[in-house]
Motif scaffolding. Structure first.
Motif, PDB file in Angstrom:
ATOM      1  N   GLY A  11     -47.056 -26.250  -4.327  1.00  0.00           N
ATOM      2  CA  GLY A  11     -47.932 -25.132  -4.645  1.00  0.00           C
ATOM      3  C   GLY A  11     -49.243 -25.578  -5.246  1.00  0.00           C
ATOM      4  N   GLY A  12     -49.196 -26.608  -6.115  1.00  0.00           N
ATOM      5  CA  GLY A  12     -50.402 -27.069  -6.773  1.00  0.00           C
ATOM      6  C   GLY A  12     -50.382 -28.556  -7.055  1.00  0.00           C
ATOM      7  N   PHE A  13     -51.575 -29.126  -7.217  1.00  0.00           N
ATOM      8  CA  PHE A  13     -51.749 -30.530  -7.569  1.00  0.00           C
ATOM      9  C   PHE A  13     -52.340 -30.598  -8.978  1.00  0.00           C
ATOM     10  N   LEU A  14     -51.793 -31.489  -9.803  1.00  0.00           N
ATOM     11  CA  LEU A  14     -52.304 -31.702 -11.154  1.00  0.00           C
ATOM     12  C   LEU A  14     -52.723 -33.165 -11.296  1.00  0.00           C
ATOM     13  N   PHE A  15     -53.929 -33.386 -11.804  1.00  0.00           N
ATOM     14  CA  PHE A  15     -54.497 -34.723 -11.897  1.00  0.00           C
ATOM     15  C   PHE A  15     -54.753 -35.116 -13.347  1.00  0.00           C
ATOM     16  N   ASP A  16     -54.280 -36.300 -13.720  1.00  0.00           N
ATOM     17  CA  ASP A  16     -54.822 -36.951 -14.897  1.00  0.00           C
ATOM     18  C   ASP A  16     -56.284 -37.272 -14.582  1.00  0.00           C
ATOM     19  N   GLU A  95     -64.129 -36.510  -2.331  1.00  0.00           N
ATOM     20  CA  GLU A  95     -63.819 -35.836  -1.065  1.00  0.00           C
ATOM     21  C   GLU A  95     -62.445 -35.185  -1.111  1.00  0.00           C
ATOM     22  N   PHE A  96     -61.502 -35.856  -1.752  1.00  0.00           N
ATOM     23  CA  PHE A  96     -60.149 -35.329  -1.837  1.00  0.00           C
ATOM     24  C   PHE A  96     -60.129 -34.032  -2.647  1.00  0.00           C
ATOM     25  N   LEU A  97     -60.789 -34.025  -3.798  1.00  0.00           N
ATOM     26  CA  LEU A  97     -60.832 -32.819  -4.620  1.00  0.00           C
ATOM     27  C   LEU A  97     -61.573 -31.682  -3.909  1.00  0.00           C
ATOM     28  N   ALA A  98     -62.630 -32.028  -3.183  1.00  0.00           N
ATOM     29  CA  ALA A  98     -63.404 -31.007  -2.484  1.00  0.00           C
ATOM     30  C   ALA A  98     -62.588 -30.316  -1.392  1.00  0.00           C
ATOM     31  N   ALA A  99     -61.579 -31.000  -0.881  1.00  0.00           N
ATOM     32  CA  ALA A  99     -60.748 -30.429   0.180  1.00  0.00           C
ATOM     33  C   ALA A  99     -59.673 -29.487  -0.351  1.00  0.00           C
ATOM     34  N   ALA A 106     -55.565 -28.718 -10.875  1.00  0.00           N
ATOM     35  CA  ALA A 106     -55.921 -28.729 -12.291  1.00  0.00           C
ATOM     36  C   ALA A 106     -56.086 -30.169 -12.752  1.00  0.00           C
ATOM     37  N   ILE A 107     -56.779 -30.330 -13.871  1.00  0.00           N
ATOM     38  CA  ILE A 107     -56.851 -31.624 -14.553  1.00  0.00           C
ATOM     39  C   ILE A 107     -56.079 -31.513 -15.855  1.00  0.00           C
ATOM     40  N   VAL A 108     -55.231 -32.504 -16.114  1.00  0.00           N
ATOM     41  CA  VAL A 108     -54.458 -32.581 -17.352  1.00  0.00           C
ATOM     42  C   VAL A 108     -54.764 -33.935 -17.977  1.00  0.00           C
ATOM     43  N   THR A 109     -55.582 -33.949 -19.014  1.00  0.00           N
ATOM     44  CA  THR A 109     -56.059 -35.202 -19.590  1.00  0.00           C
ATOM     45  C   THR A 109     -55.792 -35.269 -21.083  1.00  0.00           C
ATOM     46  N   SER A 110     -55.632 -36.485 -21.585  1.00  0.00           N
ATOM     47  CA  SER A 110     -55.488 -36.711 -23.027  1.00  0.00           C
ATOM     48  C   SER A 110     -56.839 -36.778 -23.727  1.00  0.00           C
ATOM     49  N   GLU A 165     -51.112 -39.575 -11.323  1.00  0.00           N
ATOM     50  CA  GLU A 165     -51.217 -40.303 -12.584  1.00  0.00           C
ATOM     51  C   GLU A 165     -51.467 -41.783 -12.329  1.00  0.00           C
ATOM     52  N   ASP A 166     -51.854 -42.500 -13.391  1.00  0.00           N
ATOM     53  CA  ASP A 166     -52.028 -43.946 -13.273  1.00  0.00           C
ATOM     54  C   ASP A 166     -51.341 -44.719 -14.382  1.00  0.00           C
TER      55      ASP A 166
END
Length: 220
Positions: A11-16, A95-99, A106-110, A165-166
């Motif tokens: 349903g959704g992608f979450l990015f650090d 490019e990936f985010l723009a697609a 969403a972005i989930v960052t510390s 994540e990384d």
């Protein structure tokens, strides 16, 4: 460097942020090096501990006498906001985010929100509509709070989200949230032993969007 990609739809992608969609390692390590030298720390041993967790937690766990972790973390954030010359996007991230549909990621960052915003702008990346930063989660990574909040704001169950994540702390947080994890390895200095799918960057990834769900694919 690719483990098999997740084959199911999400349903959704979450990015650090740091190390996952942009690299601010040089900037962060310059600021932290100056701070560590000022407190008599072994810089080489200390620097690997700063990634993926909130600054205040990094300082707090050192238990340095006479040091106010909140004040020191604030000063470090101010220093990092002035050092943006080599903050750059991870390969293919823009490019990936723009697609992606705007309401599906969403972005989930510390990082604190102010620092996150200036780094995203410096890297030429968009600000997300759903943005979870250090101020929003009760517990920082490796606790799952940030990812759980991000999923809730997107409107999806954690099991229906793919987390990018990384860092070990972030991977542990996404695992604890019950999400599928995609590891981005561009900034890794060594080989990470992980059971999760892993790619160097986004240049070989594509998105299939059917109007209801997202599927990750290899770019042809």
């Amino acid at each position: 460097m690719t483990h098999s990609l997740p084959t199911r739809a999400f349903g959704g992608f979450l990015f650090d942020m740091d190390g996952t969609i942009l690299s601010s390692i040089a900037s962060a390590e310059r600021s932290w090096t100056r701070w560590a030298e000022g407190h008599g720390l072994d810089v080489a041993a200390f620097l690997p501990t700063i990634h993926g967790v909130q600054s205040v937690e990094t300082i707090r766990r050192l238990n340095l006498p006479g040091v106010d972790p909140v004040a020191e973390a604030h000063a470090l954030t101010e220093a990092e906001m002035l050092d943006l010359d080599d903050v750059v996007p991870i390969g293919g991230a823009a490019e990936f985010l723009a697609a992606l549909p705007a309401d599906r990621w969403a972005i989930v960052t510390s990082a604190p929100k102010r620092l996150a915003e200036v780094r995203l702008r410096a890297a030429g990346l968009p600000l997300p509509s759903v943005f979870v930063t250090a101020e929003d989660a009760e517990r920082s990574k490796p606790a799952p709070d940030g990812f759980l909040l991000g999923a809730r704001k997107l409107g999806f169950a954690p099991k229906d989200c793919l987390a990018f994540e990384d860092a070990p702390a972030g991977i542990a947080a996404a695992d604890a949230a019950g999400m599928t994890v995609m590891v981005i390895a561009e900034t890794h200095r060594g080989v990470m032993d992980t059971r999760h799918a892993m790619v160097t960057d986004y240049r070989d990834l594509a998105i299939e969007w059917d109007g209801a769900s997202l599927t990750l694919e290899h770019r042809i």
